[in-house]
Scaffold this active site. Structure first.
Site, PDB file in Angstrom:
ATOM      1  N   ASP A 157     -86.273  60.447 -40.053  1.00  0.00           N
ATOM      2  CA  ASP A 157     -86.164  60.832 -38.646  1.00  0.00           C
ATOM      3  C   ASP A 157     -87.477  61.464 -38.220  1.00  0.00           C
ATOM      4  OD1 ASP A 157     -85.283  61.462 -36.155  1.00  0.00           O
ATOM      5  OD2 ASP A 157     -83.798  62.940 -36.766  1.00  0.00           O
ATOM      6  N   ASP A 247     -86.599  56.213 -33.208  1.00  0.00           N
ATOM      7  CA  ASP A 247     -87.331  57.137 -34.077  1.00  0.00           C
ATOM      8  C   ASP A 247     -86.616  57.466 -35.377  1.00  0.00           C
ATOM      9  OD1 ASP A 247     -85.335  58.593 -32.638  1.00  0.00           O
ATOM     10  OD2 ASP A 247     -86.316  60.430 -33.289  1.00  0.00           O
ATOM     11  N   GLU A 248     -85.554  56.762 -35.709  1.00  0.00           N
ATOM     12  CA  GLU A 248     -84.874  57.034 -36.977  1.00  0.00           C
ATOM     13  C   GLU A 248     -84.355  55.755 -37.590  1.00  0.00           C
ATOM     14  OE1 GLU A 248     -81.147  59.157 -36.884  1.00  0.00           O
ATOM     15  OE2 GLU A 248     -80.915  58.765 -34.741  1.00  0.00           O
TER      16      GLU A 248
END
Length: 670
Positions: A157, A247-248
């Protein structure tokens, strides 16, 4: 529930006596009563107490204050924040707004629902649940057999991703609190989080918590570009990683560790270092035996850290025993409060209540909670585009909007945005759903099933307009602050490479399998457990007022953007080295078009050409036999004879391969 915000205490003796004298019994509702009836009874009881000088509002709203802390309460960077103080500020800042009034009603209904759950729990305590307990134990034993401790699953993350990307262009912001997005915060840096600011929070509330907060506009082109850089590095460690948002991602590095003879912690440390050096941002990671545990672990040493749970059953069970239920992905504010009411505050408490969970929350929730208690989760990590897509949707938030023309213009724009998404993903939808949020924060959805699958803006608008008009009739003078369209029951529009009426030289006889991403945001669709913002938070358009409304934002601003997995550079080089400089081709003896030097494909193409030749001959013979033999398509045609005034049925003509032909003359490519 958080230790900083206590559950509301029991009623004072004077209040209980007064309610009893007037026939109120708020602790034992009739199971046949609806939520509205229960809410009405609670409101009547509150009014009775107020008329007699007993004010319960401050006590009644303790649960509301906790709820107003938002879905991001457990976000990293807020461990030292006085949440009780933050809740008071949020409560005072939003009190009297339309959002507050709506949340107040929802909180009261939730309180009534919890009262019903507690009443049911008291009934269950009076009966023997031995059989239910044995059933639960059998299910636990069955799940234990599925425990897999052999995999190294990673959840990575990016730390405050949007904010971190903005800092690259604005180094002066590194040491000051700032947020991305103003009407509703999409994310904020760790300096701002120390004040209690968090994603999903209204900008004007964040300003009360942190007056010096700086706001930046969203720039998704920039975020997507940076995300691609990070994903390219991730793909080198696991080409089949699964995106959870921009974003993860989830990874399985078991094969990588075996190939390089290195431990998972060493590999993850190398990955994080490589991302920081090449992309200039930091990532945090969780290492565990399954995805659920990895997700929990990734929040433990944020920012720029990693945490591992050893792949050992005793260690995992010990870790889960003391873990707050709110830390588990899939348990939000509402369900946390329901569990807390029956005495389930930690994951370890689930076992004690295992016999009654099905009767209180249902079978699916029982299975989910048991898996949480055991610390089990998925180990099958694969690209998001390998999942079957269920829906495609877009929505936007804007200032309170009313008026016939403005709403139709917004609907048209939404339809055009959805058309772009449908074209990009190559799907049509058999069901169209309209979603609106009124200026009072009430959410309504309507759906229609068009006679054919739709994807064009004109079609989407045409079928959505009657639904909007119906809502306008239901709510005269309707004002909206959110509108969205979604297509479900999808049909792929991807075309195979086969040109049936004339080979183009590809020789491929079968179309490729359709791969589609499982995406969604805020109620459209979920992976894996809930619609979320950047940094994994559930999006909530909170605390907005007419004075400071959120800006108009397309749904990706607050939801998941799932991009296709990049091909690792090493794989590209390997593929390039294996590919011949020029692919060999053989000419087809029938149509003379070049075909790949593959026996299976070449033979399939020749069979196809031969069947075409047969069709041509059949049509030629049919034409020579006379035009009277031609007739419309169908199982048979009916020809009317004027002289006799009767109808005669003709048998259907078919080719040698069973294909029937109609009245229109067929033509084929030479």
């Amino acid at each position: 529930m958080s230790d900083d915000v206590q559950e509301k205490p029991s009623l004072p003796p004077a209040a209980s006596q007064l309610l009893a004298e007037h026939g109120f019994n708020l602790d034992d509702f009739d199971d046949s009563a609806t939520d509205e009836q229960r809410a009405s009874q609670s409101a009547a009881a509150e009014a009775l107490l107020a008329d007699n000088g007993i004010q319960l509002a401050p006590i009644e709203h303790e649960s509301l204050k906790y709820h107003l802390l938002g879905p991001s309460l457990t976000k990293p960077g807020q461990d030292g924040v006085d949440q009780k103080k933050v809740s008071e500020i949020i409560y005072d800042a939003s009190k009297g707004s339309k959002f507050f009034n709506n949340e107040e009603v929802k909180d009261r209904n939730l309180t009534v629902k919890i009262d019903r759950i507690l009443a049911r729990k008291r009934q269950l305590e009076k009966i023997d649940l031995a059989s239910d307990r044995r059933r639960a134990d059998d299910y636990i034993s069955e799940l234990e057999l599925s425990r897999d401790l052999s995999q190294h699953i990673i959840h990575v993350d990016c730390d405050a991703f949007y904010a971190a990307v903005e800092e690259l262009d604005r180094p002066d912001l590194k040491d000051v609190p700032f947020a991305v997005g103003k009407g509703v915060l999409t994310t904020c840096n760790y300096h701002a989080r120390k004040f209690g600011c968090r994603s999903g929070m209204a900008g004007f509330v964040a300003m009360k918590l942190c007056p010096q907060l700086t706001f930046l506009p969203l720039n998704f082109d920039k975020y997507i570009k940076k995300a691609e850089e990070v994903r390219t590095i991730i793909a080198e460690y696991d080409p089949n990683f699964q995106s959870a948002s921009l974003d993860e991602a989830y990874m399985n590095i078991t094969a990588y560790c075996q190939q390089h003879e290195r431990g998972p912690e060493e590999v993850v440390a190398q990955l994080r270092s490589e991302v920081e050096q090449k992309c200039k941002i930091t990532i945090s990671a969780g290492i565990a035996a399954n995805a659920r545990l990895a997700k929990i672990c990734s929040n433990y040493n944020k920012p720029n850290g990693q945490f591992r749970i050893a792949p050992d059953r005793v260690t995992i069970m010990s870790f889960m025993r003391d873990l707050s239920t709110r830390k588990v992905n899939g348990i939000g504010r509402v369900f946390e409060r329901e569990l807390d009411a029956i005495g389930v505050k930690t994951c370890g408490d689930i076992h004690e209540h295992r016999a009654s969970l099905t009767k209180l929350f249902g079978e699916k929730m029982f299975q989910f909670l048991v898996a949480v208690y055991l610390g089990l989760g998925k180990t099958d990590i694969r690209p998001a585009d390998s999942y079957e897509r269920k829906s495609i949707g877009t929505e936007s938030t804007f200032r309170d909007m009313g008026g016939r023309e403005d709403l139709r213009a917004k609907l048209r724009h939404t339809a055009e945005e959805l058309e772009k998404d449908m074209a990009r993903t190559q799907f049509k939808g058999r069901t169209l759903v309209l979603k609106v949020k009124l200026h009072t924060y009430e959410v309504f959805t309507r759906q229609v099933a068009p006679p054919k699958a739709v994807c064009r803006a004109d079609e989407l608008y045409g079928y959505a307009l009657p639904m909007l008009a119906k809502l306008e009739r239901e709510f005269p003078g309707m004002k909206l602050r959110l509108m969205g369209l979604r297509c479900t029951h999808l049909v792929s529009t991807k075309k195979g490479s086969l040109d049936f009426f004339g080979a183009a030289g590809t020789g491929k006889m079968f179309s490729e399998k359709v791969a589609s991403a499982q995406l969604d945001d805020d109620g459209w669709e979920v992976w894996p457990d809930g619609g979320e913002c950047e940094d994994g938070d559930e999006y909530n358009d909170e605390f907005g007022t007419n004075d400071e409304p959120p800006p108009s934002t397309q749904r990706p601003a607050h939801g998941r953007i799932i991009l296709p997995n990049p091909i690792p550079a090493s794989a590209q080089q390997e593929r390039a080295s294996e590919e011949p400089a020029e692919e060999a081709h053989f000419p087809c003896p029938i149509c003379h078009c070049p075909q790949p030097a593959d026996d299976r494909l070449l033979n399939a193409h020749i069979d196809f050409c031969l069947s075409k030749q047969t069709i041509k001959e059949v049509v030629k013979d049919a034409s020579a036999s006379g035009a009277e033999d031609a007739r419309p398509r169908g199982t048979g045609s009916m020809t009317f004879h004027a002289a006799s005034g009767r109808k005669r049925s003709r048998p259907e003509s078919r080719s040698s391969d069973g294909i029937s032909y109609g009245q229109k003359k067929l033509s084929f490519a030479p």
